[in-house]
Design a protein around this motif. Sequence first.
Motif, PDB file in Angstrom:
ATOM      1  N   LEU A  35       8.772   3.870   3.590  1.00 21.19           N
ATOM      2  CA  LEU A  35       9.230   2.616   2.995  1.00 21.19           C
ATOM      3  C   LEU A  35       9.127   2.657   1.477  1.00 21.19           C
ATOM      4  N   GLN A  36      10.115   2.049   0.826  1.00 19.26           N
ATOM      5  CA  GLN A  36      10.086   1.798  -0.609  1.00 19.26           C
ATOM      6  C   GLN A  36      10.320   0.296  -0.768  1.00 19.26           C
ATOM      7  N   ILE A  37       9.280  -0.402  -1.174  1.00 16.50           N
ATOM      8  CA  ILE A  37       9.351  -1.851  -1.314  1.00 16.50           C
ATOM      9  C   ILE A  37       9.792  -2.163  -2.741  1.00 16.50           C
ATOM     10  N   LEU A  42      14.250  -3.778   0.751  1.00 17.18           N
ATOM     11  CA  LEU A  42      13.372  -2.793   1.367  1.00 17.18           C
ATOM     12  C   LEU A  42      14.247  -1.595   1.697  1.00 17.18           C
ATOM     13  N   GLU A  43      13.893  -0.439   1.180  1.00 18.01           N
ATOM     14  CA  GLU A  43      14.607   0.792   1.523  1.00 18.01           C
ATOM     15  C   GLU A  43      13.661   1.681   2.295  1.00 18.01           C
ATOM     16  N   GLY A  44      14.236   2.491   3.157  1.00 19.43           N
ATOM     17  CA  GLY A  44      13.382   3.371   3.935  1.00 19.43           C
ATOM     18  C   GLY A  44      14.182   4.389   4.705  1.00 19.43           C
ATOM     19  N   ILE A  85      10.751  -4.810  11.346  1.00 20.49           N
ATOM     20  CA  ILE A  85      10.003  -5.164  10.150  1.00 20.49           C
ATOM     21  C   ILE A  85      10.414  -6.584   9.798  1.00 20.49           C
ATOM     22  N   SER A 115      18.293   0.182   4.830  1.00 19.44           N
ATOM     23  CA  SER A 115      17.902  -0.786   3.806  1.00 19.44           C
ATOM     24  C   SER A 115      18.024  -2.173   4.405  1.00 19.44           C
ATOM     25  N   ILE A 128       5.045  -5.260  10.841  1.00 16.54           N
ATOM     26  CA  ILE A 128       5.744  -4.050  11.272  1.00 16.54           C
ATOM     27  C   ILE A 128       5.359  -3.750  12.720  1.00 16.54           C
ATOM     28  N   VAL A 146       4.147   4.360   2.864  1.00 21.76           N
ATOM     29  CA  VAL A 146       4.716   3.525   1.809  1.00 21.76           C
ATOM     30  C   VAL A 146       4.785   4.388   0.552  1.00 21.76           C
ATOM     31  N   ASN A 149       5.606   0.600  -3.769  1.00 23.28           N
ATOM     32  CA  ASN A 149       5.337  -0.801  -3.497  1.00 23.28           C
ATOM     33  C   ASN A 149       5.387  -1.556  -4.817  1.00 23.28           C
TER      34      ASN A 149
END
Length: 161
Positions: A35-37, A42-44, A85, A115, A128, A146, A149
Motif C-alpha cells: 500500500l501507498q497511502i 490509496l495505491e497498491g 479495505i 487504486s 483491512i 505499507v 504513509n
Amino acid sequence: MPTARPVYATIILYLMLTSVQYANAHALGETYVFLQIESSVLEGRVEIHENEISALLGDQWEKSGTVDASFLAPLRAYLQQNLQIATPAAALQFEYQAPSVLDSPQGRYAVIPFSAKWPGQLPDSLIITQNLFLENNRSHRGLLLVEKNIVTGEEFDWERT
C-alpha cells in the motif's frame, strides 16, 4: 588431529554472505499486499504466486511470461471478494490496472496494481480484511506492507518492506 569445525563454520559463513541478496525475496505460501497511502488516493498492488493462481483458476499462465487475459476477470472478482479495505465511513472501490509478472527465485508472481479514491477526506485509520487463499490452505500467510504513509510522513524503500 584437526577437526572439521573450522571448515563447517567457513561454509556456513560463506552461505550466509552469498545468500543475502535473497533476504527480502518472496516466500511460497505467502501473498503480498503493498500500500501507498497518498493524500487523495490509496495505491497498491497484490503479488500472488503462480501456484495459488493455478490452484484457484487452473494453469492459465502464458509461457511468454505475461499474464493470460482470460483469467483477469475471475481473479479480480476473487480479489474483490477476499480483499477489502475500508475507511470507518465506507468501503473503498478498487480500480485495477494492467497486471504484470514478477520473476523471483521462488517462481512467478502475478502483480495486480490497484487504486482507490478516498470517499471524502483522508482517513485516520483503515479497516483491512484479507482472506486470500485461506479456503484451500488455512496456514496461508497474507502480508501487508505499507510502503508510503502520507499521514505519518513515513516512506520505506524496498529494503525495509
